[in-house]
Design a protein around this motif. Sequence first.
Motif, PDB file in Angstrom:
ATOM      1  N   GLY A  62       0.731  -1.150   0.013  1.00  0.00           N
ATOM      2  CA  GLY A  62       0.009  -0.098   0.067  1.00  0.00           C
ATOM      3  C   GLY A  62       0.839   1.328  -0.072  1.00  0.00           C
ATOM      4  N   ARG A  75      -8.014  10.272   7.591  1.00  0.00           N
ATOM      5  CA  ARG A  75      -9.276  10.139   7.304  1.00  0.00           C
ATOM      6  C   ARG A  75     -10.177  10.162   8.118  1.00  0.00           C
ATOM      7  NH1 ARG A  75      -8.012   4.374   4.709  1.00  0.00           N
ATOM      8  NH2 ARG A  75      -6.992   4.510   6.829  1.00  0.00           N
ATOM      9  N   ALA A  88       1.807  -4.024   2.703  1.00  0.00           N
ATOM     10  CA  ALA A  88       0.312  -3.984   3.505  1.00  0.00           C
ATOM     11  C   ALA A  88       0.652  -4.751   4.756  1.00  0.00           C
ATOM     12  CB  ALA A  88      -0.645  -4.525   2.584  1.00  0.00           C
ATOM     13  N   ALA A  94      -3.710  -1.212   4.206  1.00  0.00           N
ATOM     14  CA  ALA A  94      -4.474  -2.192   3.573  1.00  0.00           C
ATOM     15  C   ALA A  94      -3.828  -2.081   2.154  1.00  0.00           C
ATOM     16  CB  ALA A  94      -5.984  -1.846   3.574  1.00  0.00           C
ATOM     17  N   GLU A  95      -3.649  -3.577   1.545  1.00  0.00           N
ATOM     18  CA  GLU A  95      -3.388  -3.925   0.259  1.00  0.00           C
ATOM     19  C   GLU A  95      -4.283  -2.793  -0.656  1.00  0.00           C
ATOM     20  OE1 GLU A  95      -2.449  -7.597  -2.886  1.00  0.00           O
ATOM     21  OE2 GLU A  95      -3.161  -7.934  -0.789  1.00  0.00           O
ATOM     22  N   ASP A  96      -3.226  -1.993  -1.525  1.00  0.00           N
ATOM     23  CA  ASP A  96      -3.454  -1.057  -2.714  1.00  0.00           C
ATOM     24  C   ASP A  96      -4.183   0.437  -1.857  1.00  0.00           C
ATOM     25  OD1 ASP A  96      -2.544  -2.859  -4.644  1.00  0.00           O
ATOM     26  OD2 ASP A  96      -4.446  -3.652  -4.607  1.00  0.00           O
ATOM     27  N   GLU A  97      -4.018   0.415  -0.822  1.00  0.00           N
ATOM     28  CA  GLU A  97      -4.637   1.583  -0.211  1.00  0.00           C
ATOM     29  C   GLU A  97      -3.781   2.734  -0.066  1.00  0.00           C
ATOM     30  OE1 GLU A  97      -6.564   2.483   4.441  1.00  0.00           O
ATOM     31  OE2 GLU A  97      -4.939   1.127   4.451  1.00  0.00           O
ATOM     32  N   GLU A  98      -4.284   3.709  -0.148  1.00  0.00           N
ATOM     33  CA  GLU A  98      -3.429   5.112   0.138  1.00  0.00           C
ATOM     34  C   GLU A  98      -3.870   5.728   1.630  1.00  0.00           C
ATOM     35  OE1 GLU A  98      -4.206   7.789  -3.113  1.00  0.00           O
ATOM     36  OE2 GLU A  98      -3.436   6.502  -4.584  1.00  0.00           O
ATOM     37  N   ALA A  99      -2.714   5.435   2.312  1.00  0.00           N
ATOM     38  CA  ALA A  99      -3.010   5.666   3.855  1.00  0.00           C
ATOM     39  C   ALA A  99      -2.343   7.009   4.245  1.00  0.00           C
ATOM     40  CB  ALA A  99      -2.977   4.625   4.603  1.00  0.00           C
TER      41      ALA A  99
END
Length: 328
Positions: free
Chosen positions: A34, A200, A102, A161-166
């Motif tokens: 991620g 967020r 991730a 999370a996988e493929d998340e932009e945190a």
Amino acid sequence: MHKIGNLTRLVGLGIATAGLVACGGGGSSGGGTGQMSLAVTDAPVDSASRVVVRFTYIELQPSDGERIRIDLGEDESVREIDLLALQGEDSEFLFEDAEVPAGDYDWIRFHLEREEGVSAPPLSNFATSSFIEFVDGYSENLIIPGGLQAGLQLSSGFSIAEDEEASFTVDFDLRKAIREDTRFEGYHRMRRSLRLVDNREAGAISGTVDPGLLPADFTCEEREPGLHACPGAAVYVFEGPDREPRDLRDDDDDAVTTANVHYRHVEATGDWEYRYTAGFLGAGDYTVALTFEAGEDDPEEATPIEFVDQANAEVEAGETTEVNFPDS
């Protein structure tokens, strides 16, 4: 309520993209990644005009994997940030969009530049080039009590999370963190008083203070055009509604964060007002309490301070809740 805009980015366009070095394995996701961004902000301290921290690199510890090092730029080995300039809803990114494994993480560790010219232990194990500058121009370098190798560690877990932009922000609570050092004369200690917020889920509390609440001997000092600092005036934010701050200062149940009250010029109206802003708060219910004795608050000792007014506040993600004193 008013919507919060994007995080204030004080970094210039010339700052290089953060570099990442994984020391072995990855997180607990089985190979997925991620993107992570990390900013810093400040819960302020009264006596200083600047608190300049010189970061060298960041370490992340996955719950299941090898430690990860993130360098803060290809062309510069040190990122210098004046934390005292980042109050309220202001922040500055240390790195953005770094690709990381991730999974779950146990902690974040901030490493600071070593002070040059200090070669002999034990001081050489603690002294950094970061410094606090006081309003009279005098400055002292900062010491990390746990040592330079341990850095400033934030032991708050988080997940990517996988493929998340945190995107996260770390609040350096300078009111709690910085104290004069009794072991090494001419230095101040910087304790690990850090708070991690998922951007967020973050909101803010802001409001004004009625001049009628001010003590008779209350004064403010001009720090810049349109802005006066008011030593001792601060709003403390406690978790949960209907709290009793007078009791909380006697035990370990401390404030989540604090915000200084400033006397500032409002360009839109031409008026001046006493205003505070406490940013980067998780969604939920809080008690906000006004004091004019923040300068007497010592987090290392039982130092009860008087709160002159308090109110409840509900924070929602992405919004600013207005709470004025007195609450009407």
